[in-house]
Design a protein around this motif. Structure first.
Motif, mmCIF file in Angstrom:
data_model
loop_
_atom_site.group_PDB
_atom_site.id
_atom_site.type_symbol
_atom_site.label_atom_id
_atom_site.label_comp_id
_atom_site.label_asym_id
_atom_site.label_seq_id
_atom_site.Cartn_x
_atom_site.Cartn_y
_atom_site.Cartn_z
ATOM 1 N N TYR A 150 -29.571 101.260 56.674
ATOM 2 C CA TYR A 150 -29.867 100.405 57.827
ATOM 3 C C TYR A 150 -31.065 100.972 58.575
ATOM 4 O O TYR A 150 -31.089 102.163 58.895
ATOM 5 C CB TYR A 150 -28.662 100.313 58.767
ATOM 6 C CG TYR A 150 -28.926 99.510 60.017
ATOM 7 C CD1 TYR A 150 -29.175 98.140 59.947
ATOM 8 C CD2 TYR A 150 -28.939 100.128 61.269
ATOM 9 C CE1 TYR A 150 -29.423 97.398 61.089
ATOM 10 C CE2 TYR A 150 -29.186 99.403 62.420
ATOM 11 C CZ TYR A 150 -29.427 98.029 62.331
ATOM 12 O OH TYR A 150 -29.689 97.298 63.466
ATOM 13 N N ARG A 151 -32.040 100.124 58.833
ATOM 14 C CA ARG A 151 -33.239 100.550 59.541
ATOM 15 C C ARG A 151 -33.422 99.717 60.790
ATOM 16 O O ARG A 151 -33.381 98.485 60.764
ATOM 17 C CB ARG A 151 -34.466 100.422 58.642
ATOM 18 C CG ARG A 151 -35.760 100.947 59.298
ATOM 19 C CD ARG A 151 -36.897 100.986 58.295
ATOM 20 N NE ARG A 151 -37.241 99.655 57.825
ATOM 21 C CZ ARG A 151 -37.861 99.405 56.669
ATOM 22 N NH1 ARG A 151 -38.168 100.404 55.851
ATOM 23 N NH2 ARG A 151 -38.155 98.174 56.317
ATOM 24 N N GLY A 211 -32.910 94.580 62.842
ATOM 25 C CA GLY A 211 -33.121 95.587 61.812
ATOM 26 C C GLY A 211 -33.022 95.056 60.399
ATOM 27 O O GLY A 211 -32.964 93.849 60.147
ATOM 28 N N LEU A 212 -33.004 95.997 59.468
ATOM 29 C CA LEU A 212 -32.929 95.693 58.046
ATOM 30 C C LEU A 212 -31.724 96.411 57.450
ATOM 31 O O LEU A 212 -31.589 97.622 57.576
ATOM 32 C CB LEU A 212 -34.207 96.163 57.327
ATOM 33 C CG LEU A 212 -34.197 96.089 55.785
ATOM 34 C CD1 LEU A 212 -34.114 94.643 55.318
ATOM 35 C CD2 LEU A 212 -35.425 96.777 55.210
ATOM 36 N N LEU A 213 -30.846 95.644 56.808
ATOM 37 C CA LEU A 213 -29.658 96.191 56.179
ATOM 38 C C LEU A 213 -29.751 95.989 54.674
ATOM 39 O O LEU A 213 -30.090 94.905 54.203
ATOM 40 C CB LEU A 213 -28.399 95.496 56.709
ATOM 41 C CG LEU A 213 -27.068 95.892 56.049
ATOM 42 C CD1 LEU A 213 -26.734 97.354 56.332
ATOM 43 C CD2 LEU A 213 -25.940 94.981 56.529
ATOM 44 N N GLU A 214 -29.458 97.044 53.903
ATOM 45 C CA GLU A 214 -29.441 96.953 52.450
ATOM 46 C C GLU A 214 -28.125 97.516 51.930
ATOM 47 O O GLU A 214 -27.700 98.604 52.329
ATOM 48 C CB GLU A 214 -30.613 97.715 51.822
ATOM 49 C CG GLU A 214 -30.695 97.545 50.313
ATOM 50 C CD GLU A 214 -31.901 98.234 49.694
ATOM 51 O OE1 GLU A 214 -32.303 97.829 48.580
ATOM 52 O OE2 GLU A 214 -32.446 99.176 50.306
ATOM 53 N N LEU A 228 -35.351 104.517 63.538
ATOM 54 C CA LEU A 228 -34.141 105.099 62.942
ATOM 55 C C LEU A 228 -33.847 104.469 61.592
ATOM 56 O O LEU A 228 -33.883 103.244 61.435
ATOM 57 C CB LEU A 228 -32.949 104.902 63.869
ATOM 58 C CG LEU A 228 -31.577 105.329 63.304
ATOM 59 C CD1 LEU A 228 -31.540 106.847 63.088
ATOM 60 C CD2 LEU A 228 -30.448 104.895 64.232
ATOM 61 N N HIS A 229 -33.525 105.315 60.621
ATOM 62 C CA HIS A 229 -33.097 104.852 59.301
ATOM 63 C C HIS A 229 -31.843 105.636 58.944
ATOM 64 O O HIS A 229 -31.888 106.852 58.740
ATOM 65 C CB HIS A 229 -34.190 105.089 58.261
ATOM 66 C CG HIS A 229 -34.115 104.128 57.126
ATOM 67 N ND1 HIS A 229 -35.213 103.729 56.394
ATOM 68 C CD2 HIS A 229 -33.064 103.465 56.573
ATOM 69 C CE1 HIS A 229 -34.849 102.863 55.465
ATOM 70 N NE2 HIS A 229 -33.556 102.701 55.551
ATOM 71 N N ALA A 230 -30.696 104.940 58.868
ATOM 72 C CA ALA A 230 -29.416 105.577 58.552
ATOM 73 C C ALA A 230 -28.953 105.154 57.167
ATOM 74 O O ALA A 230 -29.123 103.994 56.767
ATOM 75 C CB ALA A 230 -28.363 105.202 59.593
ATOM 76 N N SER A 254 -38.417 108.513 62.453
ATOM 77 C CA SER A 254 -39.870 108.577 62.246
ATOM 78 C C SER A 254 -40.601 108.353 63.557
ATOM 79 O O SER A 254 -40.254 107.447 64.331
ATOM 80 C CB SER A 254 -40.313 107.520 61.235
ATOM 81 O OG SER A 254 -39.664 107.710 59.991
ATOM 82 N N TYR A 255 -41.599 109.180 63.807
ATOM 83 C CA TYR A 255 -42.456 109.017 64.976
ATOM 84 C C TYR A 255 -43.897 109.218 64.538
ATOM 85 O O TYR A 255 -44.273 110.302 64.097
ATOM 86 C CB TYR A 255 -42.086 110.005 66.077
ATOM 87 C CG TYR A 255 -42.979 109.900 67.290
ATOM 88 C CD1 TYR A 255 -42.897 108.806 68.148
ATOM 89 C CD2 TYR A 255 -43.921 110.882 67.565
ATOM 90 C CE1 TYR A 255 -43.707 108.702 69.250
ATOM 91 C CE2 TYR A 255 -44.748 110.792 68.671
ATOM 92 C CZ TYR A 255 -44.638 109.696 69.511
ATOM 93 O OH TYR A 255 -45.463 109.584 70.609
#
Length: 337
Positions: free
Chosen positions: A287-288, A260-263, A292-294, A310-311
């Motif tokens: 976090y993505r 994933g991607l963490l910012e 899922l994006h939290a 998102s779908y």
């Protein structure tokens, strides 16, 4: 005794100022970003809903994107009564239901559509309803109330300058019709309470510049962002919608992780009401992973968290926000083309 009570009511009404809407309710950014990230949305840019909070970030757009969003809280019945009061259609039952909640509340419902392309973007909010109430002094209940209906439009334009430096500006117009009053709760049920709920209108125009240093080719992709927000003019002066410029400065990084991607980011927000350094700081994380994006953020006075799923072209999610004496759950529904 009765004369003393009446004098106290008059004294509090004269000296007290009306409720000022929090900056997160006035800043014109996408509702999910405002509720979940607060001022940190000016620094973090991995959450892509609507136009970016910092207009300089629109120059980083890789492809055109159209977003349509519906945002609503868990207190829709409360908002329905608030709308009747604002439009002068209220009856005793609606007023009684509205003030039956002897606790502080914030409720929000909005519709927004935006289009973003390389170096520019526009958005339109055809309808937004906000209601904020604060209760004070349990022995002699006093209410600080704001009910507002808004229509807004904003545009952003930005450009890459040189050496990882981006600059942009946002022009924002808001038409608002609102009630803003501070009064004793007993006045709301009086026979001549119509004057409490008389609405006024206000036109606001903002011009908000921003900049961004983004080292996208460097490990962890650090960036520094800054913006002058809420700088503009108004058709009239009001406590509820003040012209109150804010300076924002933040830093963020995207650490390398296995999945994933963490910012991560830290934001400083300073205005005329800032009393100490602690209340100016807000920390946030996003976090993505796949669909899922939290997100989560926190400051000295409040905390918030949310998620989006998102779908294909559709997005849905929840946002939870809390402060000392208030909290709320909000739902986001959207589509991206």
């Amino acid at each position: 005794m009765h004369l003393r009570i009446l004098f106290l009511i008059f004294f509090f009404c004269v000296l007290a100022n009306g409720e000022t809407l929090p900056a997160t309710l006035r800043d014109g950014s996408t509702r999910f970003l405002s509720r979940s990230l607060g001022s940190a949305c000016y620094t973090l840019d991995s959450v892509e809903r609507g136009l970016p909070c910092n207009p300089a970030a629109v120059a980083k757009a890789r492809r055109p994107r159209f977003d349509a969003d519906l945002f609503m809280g868990s207190r829709m019945e409360y908002l329905k009564d608030a709308e009747e009061i604002l439009r002068g259609e209220s009856h005793e039952g609606a007023v009684a239901r509205f003030f039956s909640h002897r606790e502080s509340m914030e409720a929000d419902f909005s519709i927004e559509a935006s289009f973003q392309a390389a170096t520019w973007g526009v958005s339109f909010g055809p309808y937004r309803l906000v209601a904020v109430s604060r209760f004070e002094n349990p022995a002699l209940p006093m209410v600080d109330l704001v009910i507002a209906e808004e229509q807004s439009v904003k545009g952003q334009i930005a450009s890459y300058m040189q050496d990882n430096f981006y600059a942009g500006v946002q022009a924002r117009y808001t038409h608002v019709r609102f009630i803003g009053q501070y009064f004793a709760l007993s006045e709301a049920f009086a026979g001549d309470s119509e004057h409490l709920f008389s609405a006024q209108t206000q036109e606001l125009f903002y011009l908000e510049p921003g900049f961004l240093y983004a080292w996208e080719e460097v490990t962890w992709q650090p960036q520094i962002s800054g913006m002058l927000a809420h700088w503009g003019v108004s058709s009239q002066k009001s406590e509820q919608y003040p012209i109150q410029p804010e300076a924002l400065l933040g830093v963020s990084v995207k650490p390398e992780i296995p999945l994933g991607l963490l910012e991560l980011g830290v934001q400083l927000q300073v205005n005329a009401q800032t009393e100490n350094a602690r209340e100016a700081v807000r920390a946030a994380a996003a976090y993505r992973l796949g669909i899922l994006h939290a997100v989560a953020s926190a400051s000295e006075g409040d905390h918030a968290a949310g998620f989006l799923i998102s779908y294909k072209s559709f997005t849905g999610g929840l946002s939870y926000w809390t402060e000392k004496d208030n909290r709320g759950v909000f739902m986001q529904l959207g589509a991206t083309l």
